[in-house]
Design a protein around this motif. Sequence first.
Motif, PDB file in Angstrom:
ATOM      1  N   UNK A  66       0.767  -1.311  -0.108  1.00 21.26           N
ATOM      2  CA  UNK A  66      -0.050  -0.013   0.036  1.00 21.26           C
ATOM      3  C   UNK A  66       0.718   1.178   0.037  1.00 21.26           C
ATOM      4  N   UNK A  67       2.348   1.102  -0.093  1.00 18.94           N
ATOM      5  CA  UNK A  67       2.904   2.330   0.207  1.00 18.94           C
ATOM      6  C   UNK A  67       4.003   2.638  -1.089  1.00 18.94           C
ATOM      7  N   UNK A  68       3.913   3.824  -1.246  1.00 20.31           N
ATOM      8  CA  UNK A  68       5.182   4.605  -2.107  1.00 20.31           C
ATOM      9  C   UNK A  68       6.217   5.373  -1.114  1.00 20.31           C
ATOM     10  N   UNK A  69       7.578   5.636  -1.770  1.00 17.41           N
ATOM     11  CA  UNK A  69       8.242   6.214  -0.846  1.00 17.41           C
ATOM     12  C   UNK A  69       8.960   7.283  -1.976  1.00 17.41           C
ATOM     13  N   UNK A  70       8.972   8.533  -1.421  1.00 18.60           N
ATOM     14  CA  UNK A  70       9.749   9.592  -2.091  1.00 18.60           C
ATOM     15  C   UNK A  70      11.383   9.401  -1.518  1.00 18.60           C
ATOM     16  N   UNK A  71      12.161   9.116  -2.286  1.00 19.31           N
ATOM     17  CA  UNK A  71      13.626   8.950  -2.126  1.00 19.31           C
ATOM     18  C   UNK A  71      14.371  10.652  -2.251  1.00 19.31           C
ATOM     19  N   UNK A  72      14.141  11.164  -3.263  1.00 20.63           N
ATOM     20  CA  UNK A  72      14.706  12.409  -3.506  1.00 20.63           C
ATOM     21  C   UNK A  72      13.952  13.295  -4.241  1.00 20.63           C
ATOM     22  N   UNK A  73      13.825  14.753  -3.768  1.00 19.48           N
ATOM     23  CA  UNK A  73      13.327  15.791  -4.685  1.00 19.48           C
ATOM     24  C   UNK A  73      14.303  16.881  -4.651  1.00 19.48           C
ATOM     25  N   UNK A  74      14.446  17.328  -5.614  1.00 16.57           N
ATOM     26  CA  UNK A  74      15.393  18.537  -5.865  1.00 16.57           C
ATOM     27  C   UNK A  74      14.543  19.748  -6.804  1.00 16.57           C
ATOM     28  N   UNK A 104       2.173   7.563   1.425  1.00 21.06           N
ATOM     29  CA  UNK A 104       3.388   7.935   0.789  1.00 21.06           C
ATOM     30  C   UNK A 104       4.402   8.025   2.114  1.00 21.06           C
ATOM     31  N   UNK A 105       5.327   7.811   2.029  1.00 19.35           N
ATOM     32  CA  UNK A 105       6.598   7.849   2.880  1.00 19.35           C
ATOM     33  C   UNK A 105       7.730   8.638   2.344  1.00 19.35           C
ATOM     34  N   UNK A 106       8.353   9.239   3.318  1.00 20.54           N
ATOM     35  CA  UNK A 106       9.571  10.094   2.741  1.00 20.54           C
ATOM     36  C   UNK A 106      10.397  10.623   4.188  1.00 20.54           C
ATOM     37  N   UNK A 107      11.540  11.149   4.210  1.00 21.26           N
ATOM     38  CA  UNK A 107      12.395  11.363   5.175  1.00 21.26           C
ATOM     39  C   UNK A 107      13.237  12.769   5.031  1.00 21.26           C
ATOM     40  N   UNK A 108      13.428  13.456   6.263  1.00 20.54           N
ATOM     41  CA  UNK A 108      14.512  14.662   5.866  1.00 20.54           C
ATOM     42  C   UNK A 108      15.378  14.511   6.961  1.00 20.54           C
ATOM     43  N   UNK A 109      16.527  15.284   6.989  1.00 16.50           N
ATOM     44  CA  UNK A 109      17.368  15.365   7.988  1.00 16.50           C
ATOM     45  C   UNK A 109      16.643  16.290   9.054  1.00 16.50           C
ATOM     46  N   UNK A 114      13.317  23.814   7.252  1.00 26.25           N
ATOM     47  CA  UNK A 114      12.385  24.331   6.025  1.00 26.25           C
ATOM     48  C   UNK A 114      11.891  23.164   5.199  1.00 26.25           C
ATOM     49  N   UNK A 115      12.602  21.934   5.291  1.00 24.95           N
ATOM     50  CA  UNK A 115      11.943  20.847   4.794  1.00 24.95           C
ATOM     51  C   UNK A 115      10.922  20.246   5.609  1.00 24.95           C
ATOM     52  N   UNK A 116      11.102  20.240   6.941  1.00 23.89           N
ATOM     53  CA  UNK A 116      10.222  19.855   7.926  1.00 23.89           C
ATOM     54  C   UNK A 116       8.824  20.669   7.777  1.00 23.89           C
ATOM     55  N   UNK A 117       9.053  21.952   7.668  1.00 21.90           N
ATOM     56  CA  UNK A 117       7.918  22.663   7.754  1.00 21.90           C
ATOM     57  C   UNK A 117       7.101  22.594   6.223  1.00 21.90           C
ATOM     58  N   UNK A 118       7.739  22.228   5.054  1.00 24.47           N
ATOM     59  CA  UNK A 118       7.200  21.876   3.923  1.00 24.47           C
ATOM     60  C   UNK A 118       6.407  20.669   4.061  1.00 24.47           C
ATOM     61  N   UNK A 119       6.870  19.771   4.508  1.00 20.52           N
ATOM     62  CA  UNK A 119       6.351  18.409   4.340  1.00 20.52           C
ATOM     63  C   UNK A 119       4.974  18.332   5.451  1.00 20.52           C
ATOM     64  N   UNK A 120       4.980  19.017   6.367  1.00 20.80           N
ATOM     65  CA  UNK A 120       3.948  19.390   7.278  1.00 20.80           C
ATOM     66  C   UNK A 120       2.964  20.189   6.610  1.00 20.80           C
ATOM     67  N   UNK A 150      14.114  12.532   9.960  1.00 19.40           N
ATOM     68  CA  UNK A 150      12.824  12.778  10.344  1.00 19.40           C
ATOM     69  C   UNK A 150      12.012  11.675   9.495  1.00 19.40           C
ATOM     70  N   UNK A 151      11.036  10.789   9.860  1.00 17.82           N
ATOM     71  CA  UNK A 151      10.173   9.901   8.847  1.00 17.82           C
ATOM     72  C   UNK A 151       8.835  10.464   8.896  1.00 17.82           C
ATOM     73  N   UNK A 152       8.402  10.783   7.645  1.00 27.74           N
ATOM     74  CA  UNK A 152       7.213  11.356   7.405  1.00 27.74           C
ATOM     75  C   UNK A 152       6.282  10.320   6.777  1.00 27.74           C
ATOM     76  N   UNK A 153       5.052  10.408   6.924  1.00 23.70           N
ATOM     77  CA  UNK A 153       3.812   9.671   6.413  1.00 23.70           C
ATOM     78  C   UNK A 153       2.695  10.518   5.977  1.00 23.70           C
ATOM     79  N   UNK A 154       2.165  10.111   5.051  1.00 23.04           N
ATOM     80  CA  UNK A 154       0.849  10.672   4.504  1.00 23.04           C
ATOM     81  C   UNK A 154      -0.060   9.693   3.904  1.00 23.04           C
ATOM     82  N   UNK A 155      -1.427   9.933   4.420  1.00 21.02           N
ATOM     83  CA  UNK A 155      -2.429   8.699   4.025  1.00 21.02           C
ATOM     84  C   UNK A 155      -3.109   9.421   2.806  1.00 21.02           C
ATOM     85  N   UNK A 156      -3.268   8.646   1.895  1.00 27.90           N
ATOM     86  CA  UNK A 156      -3.898   9.039   0.422  1.00 27.90           C
ATOM     87  C   UNK A 156      -5.211   8.709   0.576  1.00 27.90           C
TER      88      UNK A 156
END
Length: 164
Positions: A66-74, A104-109, A114-120, A150-156
């Motif tokens: 049921x999961x996808x994973x975002x590895x990198x975004x630039x 969807x799962x993804x991580x950041x440092x 800024x990345x943490x705020x963006x994901x939230x 930091x591990x993020x998760x979003x339900x779709x």
Amino acid sequence: MKIRNMEGSDCGGILAVASAWWGNTYSSDMFSKWYITHFRETCLLAEEGGRMIGFVMGFMSQTNPDETYIRIVMVDPAYRGKGVGRALYEAFAERAVALERSVIRCVTAPWNKESIAFHISLGFIMEPQEQELEGIPVCIDYDGRGGGRVLFKKRLGVEQRTVC
């Protein structure tokens, strides 16, 4: 802005900008034709006027169907704050739903506020961890090499499938 699937021929362009866009030396096996060939459905590139302005690379989990994973975004620094990252995440989420994935799962440092705020702002939640750093839940040794994330998760909006 146009968002499309990556092609193997995009590798050279990605390699040419990755370190400058990242702000530090960055290399990855993901920036290869083999990765794009095998994960094309979840590798998206944003263009404006035929020029690459951002990309997202991810994959569908084989372990958790049921999961996808975002590895990198630039995103090109000249286009940050203009909705490119948000559009890439939204396109990735649309692709995940079309592929009947509900997470969807993804991580950041942990230092990347800024990345943490963006994901939230996109509706991701930080997954609880045993450790916290300045109030941020951090998975210690996430990568097996000592790196905390930091591990993020979003339900779709997809009905969760039952695997029998």
